[in-house]
Design an enzyme around this catalytic site. Structure first.
Site, short mmCIF file in Angstrom:
data_model
loop_
_atom_site.label_atom_id
_atom_site.label_comp_id
_atom_site.label_asym_id
_atom_site.label_seq_id
_atom_site.Cartn_x
_atom_site.Cartn_y
_atom_site.Cartn_z
N ARG B 22 -4.49 117.29 34.79
CA ARG B 22 -4.54 116.92 33.38
C ARG B 22 -3.24 117.31 32.68
O ARG B 22 -2.48 118.11 33.17
CB ARG B 22 -5.74 117.57 32.69
CG ARG B 22 -5.74 119.07 32.70
CD ARG B 22 -7.05 119.64 32.16
NE ARG B 22 -6.94 121.09 32.05
CZ ARG B 22 -6.56 121.73 30.95
NH1 ARG B 22 -6.27 121.06 29.86
NH2 ARG B 22 -6.47 123.04 30.93
N THR B 23 -3.01 116.66 31.54
CA THR B 23 -1.77 116.87 30.80
C THR B 23 -1.72 118.28 30.20
O THR B 23 -2.65 118.67 29.49
CB THR B 23 -1.65 115.85 29.66
OG1 THR B 23 -1.73 114.55 30.21
CG2 THR B 23 -0.34 116.02 28.93
N LEU B 24 -0.67 119.00 30.48
CA LEU B 24 -0.53 120.35 29.92
C LEU B 24 0.58 120.41 28.88
O LEU B 24 0.43 121.01 27.84
CB LEU B 24 -0.22 121.35 31.03
CG LEU B 24 -1.33 121.51 32.05
CD1 LEU B 24 -0.86 122.37 33.21
CD2 LEU B 24 -2.57 122.13 31.42
#
Lengths: 271, 245
Positions: B22-24
């Site tokens: 997932r986008t961090l």
């Protein structure tokens, strides 16, 4: 149409290329009580005859609001009609939620038709036994569609389905060319007159019919009994007062008890 | 059709390696977008820079794109997520065109669709790291709205993202009018973009201004603004702070 060896399954073709089960489903639509739709360039009117099982019960609901800008009138198996109305409401509200914009009626009827088609091509399903008159708005104005159990849909200026609908269709065929430019009031009047045609002799009373309207700037709603009765009164002359014109006026009363005699062979699930 | 090898690392909130799914944080980012409604439609300005952290790495990125017949989308934030959004919208517009029925998606519909997408991603803790500006004209009505990466969405007469919110919007609040001509609108946007150029370190001096009206979309060729650096204060910037620590 008679029984034959190709009509047991919807997935069986006849040698002449027919699907009898689908055609039988279309017969079911013809057994239901009449529903009429007409449209102008800005409004759609849906009307139907109120039929009750018996004097003790209330009449079946045959016109449903799908959204502010879409309404549907059904004829045939009302249970199927109810389920499809729920599907239409669901599609409409999902579209509104995602796009904050009303679902164009032309797209809704295609979804509906595709859903009906599925039931003509599965051995474990049966076709929906209901015809739907869908009236609604989209960017190009007001539209009226007829959705068939076969999965076909057609656009109409005016149409009638159900029992004795031929009488209404004849009336509409004479008048339809003027509908596109009709005013809202004239459109409603024509709808009520078309309903009267299907009653074949019975006096037209507001309790016998349901009328709904939708249009540009006017969300879908039912006309109340008073409004309908007022409209009826403008063209239905009361026999006691106008004896000399009894022949010219709408067919005189033939007794309230004549209601429903011809319908005793209608299946109870169809209205 | 993208081909990815699925890796199931389990619950993204409990398992450390699952975070790689997932986008961090964003990597290649675009800076502000500034947009205004004007007399005939909407004007949207952006520079063509893509920063890689503090490096001004890419200098030819178009951050404003036409969507369908009636809309314009501008994005700041992660460029790859913007490209992903363009793919979603491409599919949306394609399906809309396939109906071929006289109905078409307007800017309001596209804006709400994007709001749903951004908000849903936020709820899954996997955001598209963008602030989007959606402008358009349909049936004579102009529309301008914004969606953030957490799904905050609204419409206004003038919007800006990132640094533009702090530097450009005060100018717009004072000087925007509903009946701006095209020339005045461009002048106003250039005024905002010049301030951003001076003060936003991720801004580059290569900008495009896009216009959308009832007739359609036009995106200008990239050009640069004239700047002036001979202010007295720049000549000896530490004059007021000699020897201090």
């Amino acid at each position: 149409m008679f029984r034959n060896q190709y009509d047991t399954d919807v997935t069986t073709w006849s040698p002449t290329g027919r699907l009898f089960q689908v055609e039988y489903a279309m017969e079911a639509v013809k057994q239901g009580s009449a529903a009429i739709g007409l449209r102008s360039s800005s409004h759609v009117v849906l009307a139907c005859v109120n039929k009750a099982q018996s004097e003790l019960s209330s009449h079946q609901k045959k016109i449903f609001k799908v959204d502010d800008h879409i309404g549907v009138a059904i004829a045939g198996l009302t249970a199927d009609g109810r389920v499809l109305s729920r599907y239409m409401r669901s599609e409409s509200i999902n579209h509104s939620f995602t796009y904050e914009s009303p679902l164009p009626v032309g797209r809704l009827v295609v979804h509906l038709a595709d859903k009906a088609q599925v039931c003509t091509q599965r051995s474990w399903k049966r076709p929906y036994g209901v015809g739907l008159l869908v009236g609604g708005l989209d960017e190009s104005g007001a539209h009226l569609y007829y959705n068939c159990p076969s999965g076909n849909y057609f656009e109409y200026q005016a149409f009638a389905i159900g029992s004795r609908s031929q009488a209404a269709k004849t009336y509409l065929e004479r008048r339809f060319e003027s509908f596109a430019d009709s005013s809202r009031e004239d459109l409603i009047k024509d709808a009520i007159l078309a309903v009267r045609e299907t009653l074949q002799g019975e006096t037209l009373k507001s309790s016998l019919c349901t009328v709904s309207v939708l249009g540009v700037g006017e969300p879908f709603h039912f006309l109340d009994q008073e409004a309908i009765q007022k409209m009826i009164d403008t063209f239905e002359k009361v026999p006691e007062e106008e004896e000399g014109e009894a022949e010219v006026a709408a067919p005189a009363e033939q007794g309230g008890g004549a209601d429903g005699l011809g319908d005793q062979d209608v299946a109870p699930m169809e209205m | 059709m993208t081909f990815t090898i699925p890796i199931d690392n389990g619950d993204a909130l409990k398992n450390a390696e699952a975070d790689s799914q997932r986008t961090l944080y964003p990597y290649v980012t675009g800076t502000s977008i500034v947009a205004i409604k004007y007399k005939d439609g909407v004007l949207m300005a952006s520079d063509m820079g893509g920063s890689y952290g503090s490096t001004l790495r890419y200098k030819n990125i178009e951050r404003v794109k036409a969507i369908g017949k009636h809309s314009l989308l501008g994005a700041s934030g992660e460029i790859s997520d913007f490209q992903e959004i363009l793919r979603y919208l491409d599919e949306l517009v394609l399906n809309d065109n396939m109906w071929d029925d006289g109905n078409s998606l307007g800017p309001k519909e596209v804006h709400n669709y994007l709001t749903r997408v951004m908000y849903n991603r936020r709820n899954k803790f996997n955001p598209l790291w963008n602030t989007l500006v959606l402008g358009g004209v349909k049936n004579g009505e102009s529309y301008l709205g914004m969606v953030s990466m957490i799904g905050v969405s609204f419409e206004d007469n003038h919007v800006a993202t990132g640094f533009g919110n702090h530097l450009a919007r005060p100018i717009l609040r004072d000087e925007w009018r509903a009946d701006l001509s095209f020339e005045d609108g461009v002048k106003l946007l250039e005024k905002c973009m010049r301030v951003l150029l001076y003060r936003d370190r991720s801004a580059i001096n290569k900008l495009q201004i896009a216009k959308i009206t009832e007739e359609g979309v036009t995106v200008s060729q990239p050009y640069s603004l004239k700047t002036f650096w001979e202010f007295q204060a720049f000549h000896n910037p530490t004059a007021g702070a000699q020897g201090s620590w």
